[in-house]
Design an enzyme around this catalytic site. Structure first.
Site, short mmCIF file in Angstrom:
data_model
loop_
_atom_site.label_atom_id
_atom_site.label_comp_id
_atom_site.label_asym_id
_atom_site.label_seq_id
_atom_site.Cartn_x
_atom_site.Cartn_y
_atom_site.Cartn_z
N GLY A 10 -63.61 45.97 87.50
CA GLY A 10 -63.24 46.28 86.13
C GLY A 10 -62.26 45.26 85.57
O GLY A 10 -61.21 45.63 85.04
N SER A 12 -62.66 42.86 83.10
CA SER A 12 -62.91 42.20 81.81
C SER A 12 -62.03 42.72 80.68
O SER A 12 -61.97 42.11 79.61
CB SER A 12 -64.39 42.35 81.41
OG SER A 12 -64.71 43.73 81.20
N ASN A 88 -59.82 48.70 90.15
CA ASN A 88 -59.33 49.00 88.79
C ASN A 88 -60.38 49.67 87.92
O ASN A 88 -60.03 50.36 86.97
CB ASN A 88 -58.86 47.71 88.13
CG ASN A 88 -58.47 47.91 86.68
OD1 ASN A 88 -57.48 48.57 86.37
ND2 ASN A 88 -59.28 47.37 85.77
N SER A 140 -52.78 56.37 88.19
CA SER A 140 -52.17 56.66 86.89
C SER A 140 -51.06 57.68 87.05
O SER A 140 -51.10 58.52 87.97
CB SER A 140 -53.22 57.21 85.92
OG SER A 140 -52.62 57.70 84.73
N TYR A 153 -59.71 63.44 84.65
CA TYR A 153 -59.06 62.15 84.90
C TYR A 153 -57.87 62.31 85.85
O TYR A 153 -57.73 61.56 86.82
CB TYR A 153 -58.61 61.56 83.57
CG TYR A 153 -58.01 60.18 83.64
CD1 TYR A 153 -58.82 59.06 83.80
CD2 TYR A 153 -56.63 60.00 83.54
CE1 TYR A 153 -58.27 57.78 83.85
CE2 TYR A 153 -56.08 58.73 83.59
CZ TYR A 153 -56.89 57.62 83.74
OH TYR A 153 -56.34 56.35 83.79
N ALA A 155 -57.34 64.61 88.03
CA ALA A 155 -57.82 64.96 89.37
C ALA A 155 -58.24 63.72 90.14
O ALA A 155 -57.95 63.58 91.33
CB ALA A 155 -58.97 65.95 89.27
N THR A 156 -58.94 62.81 89.46
CA THR A 156 -59.36 61.58 90.16
C THR A 156 -58.18 60.70 90.50
O THR A 156 -58.13 60.08 91.57
CB THR A 156 -60.37 60.78 89.32
OG1 THR A 156 -59.78 60.35 88.08
CG2 THR A 156 -61.62 61.58 89.02
N LYS A 157 -57.20 60.63 89.61
CA LYS A 157 -56.05 59.76 89.85
C LYS A 157 -55.15 60.30 90.95
O LYS A 157 -54.59 59.54 91.74
CB LYS A 157 -55.28 59.54 88.55
CG LYS A 157 -56.08 58.76 87.50
CD LYS A 157 -56.56 57.42 88.06
CE LYS A 157 -57.46 56.65 87.15
NZ LYS A 157 -57.86 55.33 87.69
N ILE A 186 -49.97 52.43 78.69
CA ILE A 186 -50.01 50.97 78.62
C ILE A 186 -50.78 50.56 77.37
O ILE A 186 -51.76 51.21 77.00
CB ILE A 186 -50.69 50.38 79.88
CG1 ILE A 186 -50.01 50.91 81.15
CG2 ILE A 186 -50.65 48.85 79.84
CD1 ILE A 186 -48.54 50.57 81.30
#
Length: 245
Positions: A10, A12, A88, A140, A153, A155-157, A186
């Site tokens: 990730g 770009s 990332n 995160s 989100y 939960a994944t982090k 950010i």
């Protein structure tokens, strides 16, 4: 980072883009993945100027394990080896749980959490064989404190942080370090998509009263990839302006 060979997933946009540019500036040779936005990848290469000769773009979807393995092998060929991995690639699909669909949940899980497994699994045997390697996972602050509307989100982090802590203990004896970076708000496209009213509220909650810059996160990532961080593993470096303090 002179002479180091790094793969960034990730790469770009946003933090990934800043990381690729930062590593190239420090003399590393870098491969980065992008899912579909070839224009953004080409723009990054153009911006790097002469340094672009040491940077390679590879189109890949982090959800696909077979593709992840192929990407790692291609990166090794292009770079002449592999010393580090920055995980990332990720996405968010923010909704309150009572309005969240199964697809909203599954897609975030597959991209953020399974994508972490895919690339870590794809590099780990090679790192064990060479008795060295650096893995940095971009988590995160949402995985630490929870943010309403980000159940999937967050939960994944949080899962990535648990992944990092456990994998670090599994592979430390092979000279491999595994760490996470947990950015707060950010100034990327994700920040820009937040309604102005919400951004104002978040700025009031951040003790330094501003969002972080992608460069500030990229500097931390580069440090964790460097020889200076050889005794740091299983850690999560929080970069949030004091939000979670």
């Amino acid at each position: 980072m002179e002479g180091q060979k790094i793969l960034v997933t990730g790469g770009s946009r946003g933090i990934g883009r800043a990381t690729v540019a930062n590593l190239a500036e420090q003399g590393a040779t870098v491969a980065f993945t992008y899912k579909s936005n070839a224009e953004a990848a080409e723009e990054l290469l153009a911006e790097l100027g002469e340094k672009a000769s040491r940077v390679f773009a590879i189109q890949a979807d982090s959800k696909d394990f077979t593709q992840a393995c192929q990407t790692v092998e291609k990166a090794r060929e292009l770079l002449g080896g592999l010393d580090g991995l920055v995980i990332n690639a990720g996405m968010n699909r923010d909704k309150m749980l009572f309005t969240m669909s199964e697809q909203d949940w599954d897609e975030i899980m597959e991209t953020n959490l399974k994508g972490t497994f895919n690339y870590a699994r794809a590099v780990i045997y090679g790192f064990i064989k060479q008795q060295a390697g650096r893995i940095v996972c971009i988590s995160s602050v949402s995985g630490l404190i929870g943010v309403p509307g980000q159940v999937n989100y967050s939960a994944t982090k949080a899962g990535q942080i648990g992944f990092v802590r456990t994998l670090a203990k599994e592979v430390a004896r092979f000279g491999i370090t595994v760490n996470a970076v947990a950015p707060g708000f950010i100034a990327t496209e994700m920040w820009d998509r937040i309604p102005e009213k919400e951004r104002t509220r978040f700025l009031q909650e951040i003790p330094v009263h501003r969002p972080g810059s992608p460069q500030e996160v990229a500097d931390a990532i580069s440090f964790l990839l460097s020889p200076k961080a050889a005794y740091i593993t299983g850690s999560t470096l929080v970069i949030d302006g004091g939000l979670s303090a």
